[in-house]
Design a protein around this motif. Structure first.
Motif, PDB file in Angstrom:
ATOM      1  N   ARG A  87       0.824  -1.215   0.000  1.00 41.93           N
ATOM      2  CA  ARG A  87       0.000   0.000   0.000  1.00 41.93           C
ATOM      3  C   ARG A  87       0.849   1.252   0.000  1.00 41.93           C
ATOM      4  O   ARG A  87       0.615   2.175  -0.786  1.00 41.93           O
ATOM      5  CB  ARG A  87      -0.948   0.007   1.216  1.00 41.93           C
ATOM      6  N   TYR A 104      -9.832  -0.125   8.527  1.00 42.00           N
ATOM      7  CA  TYR A 104      -8.662  -0.207   7.654  1.00 42.00           C
ATOM      8  C   TYR A 104      -7.600  -1.149   8.212  1.00 42.00           C
ATOM      9  O   TYR A 104      -6.896  -1.824   7.449  1.00 42.00           O
ATOM     10  CB  TYR A 104      -8.072   1.187   7.434  1.00 42.00           C
ATOM     11  N   GLU A 161     -12.701  -1.034   0.256  1.00 44.29           N
ATOM     12  CA  GLU A 161     -11.541  -1.922   0.308  1.00 44.29           C
ATOM     13  C   GLU A 161     -11.956  -3.356   0.629  1.00 44.29           C
ATOM     14  O   GLU A 161     -11.408  -4.316   0.074  1.00 44.29           O
ATOM     15  CB  GLU A 161     -10.543  -1.418   1.353  1.00 44.29           C
TER      16      GLU A 161
END
Length: 348
Positions: free
Chosen positions: A61, A176, A209
């Motif tokens: 990422r 996340y 996501e």
């Protein structure tokens, strides 16, 4: 990764500012203040800058080299970094403390600098308080991500990282951090990854996501809250209770089900890790009188972009305070720790 872009650096200003914590909020603030001509020192317990971005977020990422280049930009701007240095007042031990080789008291910084920005992040995971949570094979997501990232960038041996190959992994949570654990588990060869959340996917702020992970084979279980970890010598599964939403509140039902697991990671939030343990009881106005400001996850956990925006906003606030409210004295403004003591003793 650009933490701050300085068009043209201003002439030197007669104030010194200490930033405690080299995460996105602290680095952005440091860049803004250095660009404006202030002398800025950043204190960070880890061996380099970046905070969670450098030491927890998966390499796929945000590559570590991008973070390092952003830190170098700040060094070229004049920011002075003090790595492997932890600022202490009444701080308990937390993740990453083993890297600190030097310790500086908060009182010392108060006496040497005109203003302080505390941006130490949230390095303490919330505990999963269910039976079996202490079993081998159960990890808090933050520590797990930290171990993996530190191995990927060469600080840790891979022997410190659990073996995911062919394993069934259950991730509790849908933020996340949970997404990052699921991502790393797949990259490290997990046979099956299941995410479980006490609400629905639509309630997750990481739903985009998660949707991508689902399309790639990750299973997602909605309305499920863990009630115990199953296993004797190590984790073998998780028992969940079905949940329901009533008036926006999550309630558990009597319905139970089990998901087999070799590795369990819980991502149920982090707690701020300020050098002032009881800072949450304080009015920010009280601390501003002593030239102390806060930004980023140390206030409340948030995403990278929001932390950077807040770092910039707090830097502007510090600049305004220095010129409009601070005593007209320089190098340094003498400030005692009296107000901090009041905060810690609960007198605020």
């Amino acid at each position: 990764m650009k933490f701050f872009i300085c068009g043209e650096k201003a002439g030197p200003k007669p104030f010194r500012i200490a930033v405690i914590g080299a995460g996105p909020a602290g680095l952005t603030a440091a860049g803004y203040l250095a660009c404006k001509g202030y002398e800025v020192h950043v204190y960070e317990k880890m061996p380099e800058g970046g905070g969670m971005v450098a030491f927890a977020i998966p390499e796929v990422r945000i590559p570590i080299n991008a973070v390092r280049e952003g830190v170098k930009d700040l060094e070229r701007l004049g920011v002075q970094f003090h790595f492997r240095t932890k600022v202490v007042y009444d701080s308990p031990r937390e993740l990453g403390d083993e890297w600190a080789e030097h310790f500086v008291s908060l009182e010392r910084l108060l006496s040497e600098f005109d203003a302080l920005l505390i941006a130490t992040g949230a390095w303490k995971p919330r505990e999963l308080k269910v039976p079996g949570a202490e079993l081998p094979g159960v990890y808090d997501a933050l520590t797990l991500l930290h171990q993996v990232k530190m191995a990927r960038i060469g600080y840790y041996s891979w022997e410190r990282v659990p073996d995911f190959k062919g394993k069934h992994v259950v991730v509790i949570g849908a933020g996340y951090t949970a997404v990052d654990v699921a991502l790393e588990a797949r990259l490290l060869g997990a046979e099956k990854v299941t995410m479980a959340y006490r609400r629905s996917l639509e309630h997750s702020y990481a739903k985009t996501e998660i949707g991508k992970l689902i399309s790639e084979g990750v299973e997602f279980v909605e309305y499920a809250a863990p009630v115990r970890i199953i296993g004797e010598k190590r984790a073998r599964g998780v028992e969940f209770a079905k949940t329901k939403l009533v008036g926006g509140n999550v309630l558990t039902t009597d319905e139970r089900f089990i998901i087999d697991a070799d590795i369990v990671a819980y991502a149920i939030g982090q707690l701020p890790t300020s050098p002032i343990r009881e800072v949450l009881c304080a009015s920010e106005e009280i601390l501003k009188d002593a030239g102390i400001f806060f930004a980023g996850d140390v206030v409340t956990p948030r995403n990278i972009g929001t932390a950077m925006m807040e770092g910039r906003a707090k830097a502007k606030e510090i600049e305004e305070w220095l010129f409009n409210k601070a005593p007209r004295k320089v190098f340094p403004v003498p400030v005692t720790a009296r107000l901090i003591s009041q905060v810690v003793n609960g007198e605020c």
